[in-house]
Motif scaffolding. Sequence first.
Motif, PDB file in Angstrom:
ATOM      1  N   ALA A  70       0.842  -1.310   0.003  1.00 21.21           N
ATOM      2  CA  ALA A  70       0.060  -0.094   0.040  1.00 21.21           C
ATOM      3  C   ALA A  70       1.015   1.303   0.104  1.00 21.21           C
ATOM      4  O   ALA A  70       2.005   1.147   0.567  1.00 21.21           O
ATOM      5  N   PRO A  71       0.468   2.247  -0.609  1.00 17.64           N
ATOM      6  CA  PRO A  71       1.041   3.515  -0.778  1.00 17.64           C
ATOM      7  C   PRO A  71       1.422   4.024   0.691  1.00 17.64           C
ATOM      8  O   PRO A  71       0.348   4.043   1.482  1.00 17.64           O
ATOM      9  N   LYS A  72       2.600   4.583   0.850  1.00 15.40           N
ATOM     10  CA  LYS A  72       2.689   5.342   2.188  1.00 15.40           C
ATOM     11  C   LYS A  72       2.064   6.757   2.323  1.00 15.40           C
ATOM     12  O   LYS A  72       2.162   7.587   1.280  1.00 15.40           O
ATOM     13  N   VAL A  73       1.166   7.018   3.404  1.00 14.31           N
ATOM     14  CA  VAL A  73       0.459   8.033   3.605  1.00 14.31           C
ATOM     15  C   VAL A  73       1.275   8.939   4.490  1.00 14.31           C
ATOM     16  O   VAL A  73       1.934   8.736   5.528  1.00 14.31           O
ATOM     17  N   PRO A  74       1.391  10.246   4.087  1.00  8.27           N
ATOM     18  CA  PRO A  74       2.585  11.220   5.119  1.00  8.27           C
ATOM     19  C   PRO A  74       1.838  11.264   6.112  1.00  8.27           C
ATOM     20  O   PRO A  74       0.593  11.486   6.269  1.00  8.27           O
ATOM     21  N   VAL A  75       2.537  11.535   7.063  1.00  8.13           N
ATOM     22  CA  VAL A  75       2.042  11.774   8.558  1.00  8.13           C
ATOM     23  C   VAL A  75       2.234  13.170   8.714  1.00  8.13           C
ATOM     24  O   VAL A  75       3.348  13.829   8.541  1.00  8.13           O
ATOM     25  N   LEU A  76       0.992  13.657   9.150  1.00  2.36           N
ATOM     26  CA  LEU A  76       0.944  15.055   9.231  1.00  2.36           C
ATOM     27  C   LEU A  76       0.453  15.438  10.721  1.00  2.36           C
ATOM     28  O   LEU A  76       0.152  14.885  11.422  1.00  2.36           O
ATOM     29  N   GLY A  77       0.616  16.747  11.089  1.00  2.00           N
ATOM     30  CA  GLY A  77       0.088  17.421  12.318  1.00  2.00           C
ATOM     31  C   GLY A  77      -0.583  18.779  12.005  1.00  2.00           C
ATOM     32  O   GLY A  77      -0.912  19.185  11.007  1.00  2.00           O
ATOM     33  N   SER A  78      -1.154  19.412  12.768  1.00  2.00           N
ATOM     34  CA  SER A  78      -1.954  20.673  12.738  1.00  2.00           C
ATOM     35  C   SER A  78      -1.369  21.700  13.658  1.00  2.00           C
ATOM     36  O   SER A  78      -1.071  21.360  14.611  1.00  2.00           O
ATOM     37  N   LEU A  79      -1.628  22.796  13.000  1.00  2.00           N
ATOM     38  CA  LEU A  79      -1.098  24.191  13.532  1.00  2.00           C
ATOM     39  C   LEU A  79      -2.334  24.822  13.687  1.00  2.00           C
ATOM     40  O   LEU A  79      -2.893  25.425  12.735  1.00  2.00           O
ATOM     41  N   SER A  80      -2.533  25.250  14.914  1.00  2.00           N
ATOM     42  CA  SER A  80      -4.110  26.417  14.959  1.00  2.00           C
ATOM     43  C   SER A  80      -3.629  27.485  15.812  1.00  2.00           C
ATOM     44  O   SER A  80      -2.927  27.395  16.829  1.00  2.00           O
ATOM     45  N   THR A  81      -3.817  28.747  15.103  1.00  2.00           N
ATOM     46  CA  THR A  81      -3.099  29.969  15.678  1.00  2.00           C
ATOM     47  C   THR A  81      -4.546  30.958  15.851  1.00  2.00           C
ATOM     48  O   THR A  81      -5.379  31.134  15.108  1.00  2.00           O
ATOM     49  N   ARG A  82      -4.453  31.276  17.322  1.00  2.00           N
ATOM     50  CA  ARG A  82      -5.676  32.297  17.568  1.00  2.00           C
ATOM     51  C   ARG A  82      -4.991  33.387  18.034  1.00  2.00           C
ATOM     52  O   ARG A  82      -4.124  33.640  18.516  1.00  2.00           O
ATOM     53  N   VAL A  83      -5.675  34.486  17.360  1.00  2.00           N
ATOM     54  CA  VAL A  83      -5.169  35.882  17.484  1.00  2.00           C
ATOM     55  C   VAL A  83      -6.352  36.684  18.297  1.00  2.00           C
ATOM     56  O   VAL A  83      -7.357  36.810  17.915  1.00  2.00           O
ATOM     57  N   LEU A  84      -5.875  37.440  19.277  1.00  2.00           N
ATOM     58  CA  LEU A  84      -6.532  37.985  20.151  1.00  2.00           C
ATOM     59  C   LEU A  84      -6.063  39.528  20.451  1.00  2.00           C
ATOM     60  O   LEU A  84      -5.075  39.639  20.438  1.00  2.00           O
ATOM     61  N   ASP A  85      -7.108  40.350  20.691  1.00  2.00           N
ATOM     62  CA  ASP A  85      -6.642  41.750  21.042  1.00  2.00           C
ATOM     63  C   ASP A  85      -6.336  41.722  22.525  1.00  2.00           C
ATOM     64  O   ASP A  85      -6.564  40.690  23.154  1.00  2.00           O
ATOM     65  N   ARG A  86      -6.192  42.878  23.108  1.00  2.00           N
ATOM     66  CA  ARG A  86      -5.721  43.123  24.567  1.00  2.00           C
ATOM     67  C   ARG A  86      -6.598  42.820  25.613  1.00  2.00           C
ATOM     68  O   ARG A  86      -6.737  42.321  26.415  1.00  2.00           O
ATOM     69  N   ALA A  87      -8.242  43.020  24.777  1.00  2.00           N
ATOM     70  CA  ALA A  87      -9.175  42.649  25.826  1.00  2.00           C
ATOM     71  C   ALA A  87      -9.703  41.168  25.776  1.00  2.00           C
ATOM     72  O   ALA A  87     -10.688  40.916  26.319  1.00  2.00           O
ATOM     73  N   GLY A  88      -8.991  40.303  24.867  1.00  2.00           N
ATOM     74  CA  GLY A  88      -9.347  39.012  24.690  1.00  2.00           C
ATOM     75  C   GLY A  88     -10.308  38.873  23.512  1.00  2.00           C
ATOM     76  O   GLY A  88     -10.702  37.684  23.183  1.00  2.00           O
ATOM     77  N   ALA A  89     -10.597  39.885  22.568  1.00  2.00           N
ATOM     78  CA  ALA A  89     -11.549  39.656  21.452  1.00  2.00           C
ATOM     79  C   ALA A  89     -10.934  39.133  20.367  1.00  2.00           C
ATOM     80  O   ALA A  89      -9.652  39.443  20.169  1.00  2.00           O
ATOM     81  N   PRO A  90     -11.374  38.209  19.685  1.00  2.00           N
ATOM     82  CA  PRO A  90     -10.950  37.803  18.611  1.00  2.00           C
ATOM     83  C   PRO A  90     -10.450  38.984  17.425  1.00  2.00           C
ATOM     84  O   PRO A  90     -11.367  39.856  17.332  1.00  2.00           O
ATOM     85  N   VAL A  91      -9.425  38.754  16.656  1.00  2.00           N
ATOM     86  CA  VAL A  91      -8.970  39.921  15.784  1.00  2.00           C
ATOM     87  C   VAL A  91      -8.982  39.153  14.394  1.00  2.00           C
ATOM     88  O   VAL A  91      -8.479  37.864  14.084  1.00  2.00           O
ATOM     89  N   ASP A  92      -9.297  39.962  13.503  1.00  2.00           N
ATOM     90  CA  ASP A  92      -9.417  39.529  11.855  1.00  2.00           C
ATOM     91  C   ASP A  92      -7.957  39.973  11.587  1.00  2.00           C
ATOM     92  O   ASP A  92      -7.596  41.054  11.262  1.00  2.00           O
ATOM     93  N   ALA A  93      -7.055  38.974  11.230  1.00  2.00           N
ATOM     94  CA  ALA A  93      -5.596  39.144  11.063  1.00  2.00           C
ATOM     95  C   ALA A  93      -4.988  38.139  10.262  1.00  2.00           C
ATOM     96  O   ALA A  93      -5.486  37.173   9.878  1.00  2.00           O
TER      97      ALA A  93
END
Length: 128
Positions: free
Chosen positions: A35-58
């Motif tokens: 069987a073909p080898k499937v590449p092993v991956l991971g995931s990277l999740s980045t959360r960007v918040l402002d000084r008050a903790g609100a989500p930011v469109d960045a």
Amino acid sequence: MRRLQVPRALRLILIAFWAITASTVVLAGSPSIAAPKVPVLGSLSTRVLDRAGAPVDALVIIKGSHSGIGRTDARGTYKVTVPPGRYEVSAFYAGRTTRPRKVTVAPNRSQQVTIRLSVAAGSPARAG
């Protein structure tokens, strides 16, 4: 000493089992059959918040990744699947880029990074 007699049907079953097992072992080593080898991956999740903790469109910049750059969603999160390795993650907001954060992603694991800006959302001041 008397020799134990094995019924002929049982002998045929044992021979067939041995032949199937041996051929499976031989064929499994063949690159054209394996069987073909499937590449092993991971995931990277980045959360960007402002000084008050609100989500930011960045924009999120991931140095060392083929994805390179992406935009956060309404929750301030950008998630990407990457090969295991080391990355530098930063955010671009209000004309400024934050200092890079070093992150290591392991195989089949999710790594989360939270970047908190030193400004309130909508403020033209600096990001940190």
